[in-house]
Scaffold this motif. Structure first.
Motif, PDB file in Angstrom:
ATOM      1  N   THR A 216       0.846  -1.194   0.000  1.00 36.67           N
ATOM      2  CA  THR A 216       0.000   0.000   0.000  1.00 36.67           C
ATOM      3  C   THR A 216       0.883   1.248   0.000  1.00 36.67           C
ATOM      4  N   LYS A 217       0.288   2.379  -0.349  1.00 36.03           N
ATOM      5  CA  LYS A 217       1.074   3.612  -0.505  1.00 36.03           C
ATOM      6  C   LYS A 217       1.709   4.091   0.794  1.00 36.03           C
TER       7      LYS A 217
ATOM      8  N   TRP B  47       7.043   3.458  -0.393  1.00 30.58           N
ATOM      9  CA  TRP B  47       6.216   3.649  -1.588  1.00 30.58           C
ATOM     10  C   TRP B  47       6.123   5.126  -1.949  1.00 30.58           C
ATOM     11  N   ALA B  48       6.182   5.983  -0.927  1.00 32.17           N
ATOM     12  CA  ALA B  48       6.161   7.424  -1.216  1.00 32.17           C
ATOM     13  C   ALA B  48       7.434   7.838  -1.952  1.00 32.17           C
TER      14      ALA B  48
ATOM     15  N   GLN C  45       7.109   6.666  -5.506  1.00 31.07           N
ATOM     16  CA  GLN C  45       6.220   7.528  -6.283  1.00 31.07           C
ATOM     17  C   GLN C  45       6.934   8.811  -6.695  1.00 31.07           C
TER      18      GLN C  45
END
Lengths: 207, 487
Positions: free
Chosen positions: B99-100, B400-401, B404
C-alpha cells in the motif's frame, strides 16, 4: 525462559571473537520464526560458524571441538567466555534466545553492546563484565585446561576463575539482580508500578 | 549547569527513577515491524493483558517484503500475517505491504511526520537511531522491551552517558553524509560510542539536509550508540511542516515554539566531546567486516588492520603474517569462507588499494540511503551512462512514497535509460531476509549499513559506500572514485 539465577559453577565455552555481532550469533534467515522455541533458536546459535552451507559441522570451530561440543547442562558449558564488544549490531533479541536456547546461563566479556546486554538480562541470561586482564586469564586457563570451572555468584556479584582462584566483582543494579534471582520480568514490575503517565496526545492527521 | 538536548528530552519523559535501578521512561511512539514483534504480542496474550495506548503505535512490514512483484512468498510471510492480525486485534494502525503508506519504518516515520522533535521513539530495530535526526530520543530495543511498551507505554532503561560529535566546516565535493558517518566510525571504532547517547553538532551538520541528517543518525548504532540526536532547526521544521501526521495550523505554531527550546545549552557538559573537520573527509569505503573498518576511497588498506579478532589463549591454528608469527583464534572462527581474518573473508590484503576492483552487485537502498535524495544522487551519476555489463544492480526505494516521487520526478526514466530497473520498497539486500541475497563469494558495493560476514547472504562480501560511490561503481563495473565522474 524465566529461570531463577543465583549461583552457577560450570565449565565454559570460549568464543574468542571480538566484535562478535548478533548477525553472527544468529543469521537473519533464522529470524522468521514467530515463536520463542528454545530448540529452534538454540540450534541456530552461531550457526554459520558451526556449520557449512550444506550442514556439515566445521571441525575447527570451538563449539565443534571435542572439549567444547557437549551441549550445556548443569555444571557443563553453562558459561560463555566471549571476546570484547559481544553482541554488537542488530537489536534482534533472537540472539539472546539462541544463547538461552542453547542452554547458556552466563556470558562473560570485557564489554557488551548496549541493546544485546539488555536483551540478555530480559532473557534471564546474566551478562558479566570483567576487566580485559581477567578475561584474558580466563581464556588462558581454559586453553590450558578445558575443564576449568568458573563460579558466578549473583548475590555477592563475584566471578571466580577456579583454576587460579582469582576473583572479580561485577556490576548489576539491584533492581535487575532482584528480578533475575526471583524470576521476575520488567512487565510485571511496570504493570504493578505504572506511576503517573502523561495524558495520551490527540492523534494528528492520518485519517 | 545547562542541559544537553538529550537531558532535556530524557528528563521530560521520566515517570520515576527506581532506587538503585533503571528509569521508567515514558515512550511517545512505538514502531513495530513483522520480525521483532510477534513474540511481544504473544507475551501480552500469555499475561492476559492488552495494549495500553494503541494510538501511539504504528506498524508496518518491511524486513521481509519482496522487492519484485513476481517474487515467491517470502519465508517471513507468516510473520507479516501475524503482524496484520495482531494489529487488528489490538487496534494498532498497520501500513500493509504493497500500500502507498508502506515502507521501511525508518524512512516512513519521518516522512509521514510521525517522528517529531522532543519525542521518545522506540522500535525493535537497532537503526531506530535514525529518527534522532529530527531532534528526538530514538533507540532500538529488544522484543521483551517491545512487549513492555505495548503493555505500559513505558520502558525501563539505564540512563546512558552523553557524547557530542562536532563536524565543523564545509564538506568537500563528492563527500556525503554517509561518508561523514563512515569516517566518524573509522575514528571511533565499532564500539567507540557504546554506553553513550550521541548528539551531532557543528556547522557541517547544520548545513546538512534533513535526509542527510537521517543518514548520519541512522549509523549511530554502528559505533555502538543507541541514539544519535540532532537539534531541530529551520531545516527540520521546513521538512516536517505539512507532513501527514505533523501538527497543523495553530497546533503547528505552538509545537514549533516548544521545539525551538530543544538544543544543548551553551554551558551544557557532555561526558565526552570530539570535533572533526569536514575538509578532512573524502568519499569512503569499507574494506573489512564491520562498518568501522573503512578508508578514504583512494587510500590503501592499513598494514595492520584494526579490530581483527585476535586472542591469545584459545588457539586452534597459527598463522604467519607480515613475517611475524602470531596466535590467532580468528582463522578457525571466521575461516569458513576460506580465510584467516576479516581481510581474507573480503579477499583483500594489507596495503592494497581498492580502486579498480571489479564488483558483482550494487545495492542502493535501506533505511540508511533509501530516500529521494539518495536516488537523485545516484541518478546524477548514471545519467547519460550505461550500467556496466558485469554488474547486477538492485535499486530499492525506502518507501512507496519515495518510489512515487522517483516516478513523479522522472528519475525512473533516467535509471531505465541507463539500464537500471527500479524495484519495490523493502529492507531488501541490506539484511537479505527476502529473496534479494548476494550469492556466496560475490562482492557487493552497498549503501546499506552493515558489512558483517554473511549479512547480505551467506558468504556474501560487502563494501559500504555512499549513493554517489555506489553509482560510480554501477556504471564502471569497478570501485571508482565518484569525484572522477561527478566533477
Amino acid at each position: 525462559m524465566k529461570q531463577k539465577l543465583d549461583q552457577i559453577t560450570s565449565t565454559c565455552i570460549p568464543i574468542a571473537i571480538d566484535n562478535c555481532n548478533t548477525d553472527l550469533i544468529i543469521p537473519a534467515r533464522y529470524l522468521s520464526s514467530t515463536t520463542r522455541d528454545p530448540k529452534f533458536f538454540g540450534d541456530a546459535f552461531m550457526h554459520d560458524l558451526r556449520y557449512t552451507t550444506d550442514g556439515q559441522p566445521i571441525k575447527d570451530f570451538v563449539m565443534n571441538q571435542t572439549e567444547y561440543k557437549e551441549a550445556p547442562h548443569e555444571g557443563v558449558h553453562e558459561i560463555i567466555v566471549a571476546g570484547e564488544n559481544w553482541g554488537s549490531g542488530s537489536s534482534r533479541e533472537h540472539a539472546a534466545w539462541a544463547i538461552a536456547g542453547y542452554g547458556v546461563r552466563v556470558v562473560i566479556s570485557s564489554s557488551f553492546a548496549d541493546i544485546h546486554r539488555n536483551n540478555l538480562l530480559n532473557c534471564f541470561v546474566l551478562p558479566v563484565v570483567v576487566s580485559p586482564a581477567f578475561q584474558q586469564e580466563l581464556f588462558a586457563s581454559i586453553s590450558a585446561d578445558p575443564q576449568t570451572q568458573v563460579r558466578v555468584d549473583l548475590p555477592t556479584q563475584t566471578v571466580t576463575n577456579l583454576a587460579t582462584g582469582k576473583a572479580e566483582h561485577f556490576d548489576i543494579n539491584n533492581y535487575k539482580k532482584y528480578c533475575l534471582m526471583n524470576g521476575l520480568d520488567d512487565i510485571d514490575f511496570l504493570l504493578k508500578n505504572i506511576g503517573t503517565l502523561p495524558p495520551a496526545p490527540p492523534l494528528q492527521g492520518g485519517e | 549547569m545547562g542541559k544537553t538536548l538529550f537531558d532535556k528530552i530524557w528528563d521530560a519523559h521520566v515517570v520515576q527513577n527506581i532506587p538503585d535501578g533503571p528509569t521508567q521512561l515514558y515512550i511517545d511512539r512505538l514502531y513495530c515491524h513483522e520480525v521483532t514483534s510477534p513474540q511481544a504480542f504473544d507475551t501480552l496474550r500469555d499475561k492476559g493483558i492488552g495494549v495500553l495506548r494503541p494510538q501511539q503505535i504504528f506498524a508496518m512490514p518491511d524486513h521481509n517484503t519482496p522487492s519484485t512483484s513476481d517474487a515467491p512468498l517470502p519465508v517471513g510471510a507468516k510473520q507479516m500475517e501475524a503482524l496484520k492480525k495482531n494489529c487488528a486485534e489490538f487496534g494498532i494502525k498497520h501500513f500493509d505491504m504493497g500500500t502507498k503508506d508502506n515502507g521501511i519504518i525508518h524512512v516512513v516515520g519521518p516522512e509521514k511526520g510521525l517522528s517529531l522533535p522532543g519525542m521518545t521513539i522506540v522500535c525493535g530495530d537497532s537503526h531506530t537511531s535514525t529518527h534522532g535526526a529530527v531532534g528526538a530520543l530514538a533507540m532500538g530495543i529488544g522484543t521483551s522491551e517491545v512487549a513492555q511498551v505495548l503493555a505500559s507505554q513505558c520502558i525501563l532503561q539505564q540512563k546512558p552517558k552523553t557524547m557530542r560529535i562536532n563536524v565543523e566546516g564545509q564538506l568537500p565535493k563528492g563527500t556525503t553524509p554517509k561518508d561523514v558517518a563512515l569516517y566518524i566510525m573509522a575514528q571511533l571504532t565499532t564500539s567507540g560510542a557504546t554506553g553513550y547517547a550521541v548528539e551531532y553538532a557543528g556547522s557541517a551538520i547544520r548545513s546538512m539536509s534533513m535526509e542527510g541528517r537521517l543518514t548520519l543518525s541512522n549509523l549511530s548504532i554502528e559505533m555502538g550508540s543507541r541514539a544519535g540526536l540532532i537539534a531541530p532547526d529551520e531545516i527540520t521544521f521546513a521538512y516536517l511542516k505539512g507532513r501527514e501526521y505533523a501538527p497543523k495550523g495553530e497546533a503547528w505554531d505552538k509545537a514549533v515554539e516548544g521545539w525551538k527550546q530543544l538544543y544543548s545549552d551553551a554551558d551544557a557538559v557532555f561526558d565526552k566531546e570530539i570535533t572533526f573537520q569536514a575538509e578532512d573527509i573524502a568519499p569512503r569505503i569499507t574494506y573489512g567486516t564491520n562498518p568501522g573498518e573503512g578508508i578514504a576511497i583512494d587510500e590503501r588498506i592499513p598494514d595492520s588492520p584494526p579490530a581483527l579478532p585476535i586472542r591469545e589463549g584459545v588457539i586452534t591454528s597459527t598463522t604467519e603474517e607480515n613475517g611475524s608469527t602470531r596466535k590467532d583464534s580468528a582463522p578457525s572462527l571466521i575461516g569458513r569462507a576460506g580465510g584467516e581474518s576479516a581481510l581474507s573473508y573480503m579477499g583483500f590484503s594489507s596495503g592494497q588499494r581498492l580502486l579498480g576492483i571489479p564488483v558483482d552487485y550494487v545495492f542502493l537502498g535501506a533505511c540508511t540511503n533509501g530516500r529521494i535524495e539518495d536516488f537523485r544522487a545516484f541518478a546524477s551519476v548514471v545519467k547519460g551512462r550505461k550500467k556496466a555489463a558485469n554488474v547486477v544492480a538492485w535499486l530499492v526505494p525506502g518507501s512507496w512514497a519515495v518510489r512515487q516521487q522517483i516516478i513523479d520526478e522522472g528519475i525512473d526514466k533516467i535509471l531505465e535509460d541507463a539500464g537500471f530497473e527500479l524495484r519495490l520498497p523493502s529492507c531488501s539486500a541490506c539484511l537479505a531476509m527476502n529473496a534479494d541475497k548476494v550469492p556466496a563469494g560475490k562482492l557487493c558495493i552497498s549503501t546499506s549499513n552493515r558489512n558483517f560476514v554473511g549479512r547480505q547472504g551467506p558468504g556474501a562480501r560487502t563494501i559500504l559506500a555512499s549513493p554517489l560511490t555506489v553509482a560510480a561503481a554501477a556504471v564502471t563495473g569497478v570501485i571508482t572514485d565518484p569525484r572522477t565522474i561527478v566533477m
